[in-house]
Design a protein around this motif. Sequence first.
Motif, PDB file in Angstrom:
ATOM      1  N   ASN A  43     -31.908 -64.919  61.364  1.00 17.11           N
ATOM      2  CA  ASN A  43     -32.197 -65.870  60.290  1.00 17.11           C
ATOM      3  C   ASN A  43     -32.780 -67.199  60.755  1.00 17.11           C
ATOM      4  N   GLY A  54     -21.271 -63.054  65.421  1.00 20.08           N
ATOM      5  CA  GLY A  54     -20.861 -63.718  64.182  1.00 20.08           C
ATOM      6  C   GLY A  54     -19.977 -64.914  64.416  1.00 20.08           C
ATOM      7  N   LYS A 100     -23.591 -71.014  61.357  1.00 16.47           N
ATOM      8  CA  LYS A 100     -24.579 -70.486  60.420  1.00 16.47           C
ATOM      9  C   LYS A 100     -24.653 -68.975  60.549  1.00 16.47           C
ATOM     10  N   ASN A 101     -25.156 -68.323  59.502  1.00 17.25           N
ATOM     11  CA  ASN A 101     -25.310 -66.869  59.524  1.00 17.25           C
ATOM     12  C   ASN A 101     -26.527 -66.500  60.374  1.00 17.25           C
ATOM     13  N   GLY A 106     -27.634 -63.599  61.255  1.00 19.25           N
ATOM     14  CA  GLY A 106     -28.410 -62.501  60.689  1.00 19.25           C
ATOM     15  C   GLY A 106     -28.109 -61.184  61.364  1.00 19.25           C
TER      16      GLY A 106
END
Length: 312
Positions: free
Chosen positions: A146, A160, A164-165, A167
């Motif tokens: 991402n 993870g 922030k994510n 992706g």
Amino acid sequence: MLNISVIIPVYNASEFLEKSVASAMQFEEVKEIILAEDQSTDNSLEICRKLASQHSKIKLFQHPDQGNHGAAATRNLGIEKSSGTFIAFLDADDYYLPNRFDAEKKAFNDQQIDGVFGAVGIEYLTEKGKQEFQSKFNDVSLTTVNYPAEGKEVFKGLLGLTSKNFGTFFHLNALTVRKSALQKNHLKFNEVLRVHQDSDFIIKLAYHCYLKSGIIDKATGVRGIHDDNRITKIIKYSPQYNERQFLFWNSLYEWSKKNISDPDAKQHISLQKKAFELSVKKGFSKMTTLFGAILKDPKILKTKYRFTYTHL
């Protein structure tokens, strides 16, 4: 100029192989294309021999016993036989796009950077393959991350553990890495894993080596989605899925015990491994073991394996 060895593991890919090879041949930076053949039952070996006879940069190798050893061992064979400064991977049913190595040309001027990764697109080759893929992954047009990242942020993102994510995983087709970095860190694909060996390899690579994102907003290669894609055949949270997830996380767990000092990463991997270890248990044994694990560390309920009454 970059000196790249492209490794293509070949197993029953006669329908796609010539297009895959042609997509790698277009680059001046690609000095050799290694076809690592894994005892195909179709005429893939014949096509490999034909291609190798026609082009000097195409080289054909098989396992010493000419047997079938799986994708991990076959990629390891390709790495062993490669002579390029850099290594890139390409599945035999996929192909590169003309921008595949654009980011690498600039990034590898920095000697700190061990590897560059980008985005891979999707092409649906059959309707059945499309339905199976979309039922599992929704309508994802790119396998990418991402946001731009490099160094330890990549490792943490893949697990993870970033704020922030990060992706999805980036695809192996979009990775280019210095061969010296693999040799220095003794990195190979885990041959015990029949699936997820690419994810296992990428996480370990991201920990030991300095990776940097390249082109992540548009495809640098294309995955062919068809009836025989192995990853789409496994039903999520089925016994087969849980068993393969356990083998994957157990591989990372055994590696982490000797290599990782980051306590958050070690705990995360340990919990994932424990969760899928529990998932393959059955009946009363599973229930009692699960409750004991929850009491010991409630964070296990936040792992990728979601415990519900149906799993008990």
